[in-house]
Motif scaffolding. Sequence first.
Motif: not given
Length: 212
Positions: A85-92
């Motif tokens: 959830x975190x990386x999908x929203x912040x690291x793409x």
Amino acid sequence: MGKISQGVLGGFSGKVGNVVGGTWKGIDYMRIKPANVSNPRTAGQVDQRSKFSTTLKFLQSMTDFLRVGFKLYANKMTQFNAAMSYNLNNAITGSYPNFTIDYANALVSRGGLVGAANAAVSSSGGLVEFTWDDNTGSGNAQATDKALLVVYNPTKDESIYDSAGAVRSATSQNLGMPASYVGDDVEAFIGFLSEDGKEVANSVYIGSVTVA
């Protein structure tokens, strides 16, 4: 047919019309049964699928590590799902079909413990060498905090990691790499875990290094 297990005000399991009920980790839930669409292909859905696949590809090789790195954020979800959830929203970053991971904004551990200071990475002799400053006493940083180290190989979609590494005051640690990694560019991250395991630091992306 749905079954009510705790009276009319309790949860139910099974299906009533297009509503499905059940229990997950002791929590009653209800959801609408989705329409039978075999392969939705709107632009938004395609984008989201691609972003999801990119994030999954990055994280799935470090699943065990994330059980430690995201342990504080597994609230009504698994540690892996919290990391997703975190990386999908912040690291793409990028645009379809060329989404990639923005490593500088990615986290492999997350929490309120003070993180690494002036961390650096290098490689020689089949080792990836992490160094950092001893910032013991800065905020809640303790000398006994243990390093959380990740080396991600995007060429092979594999990770080498240590979820209970050298203590903060040691200021360095090496991770051995497989022989097949020599010549590959890998991505390095460092975080910290308190000695009692109750506090975790946000990871820091140190950078890319070629395994030598």
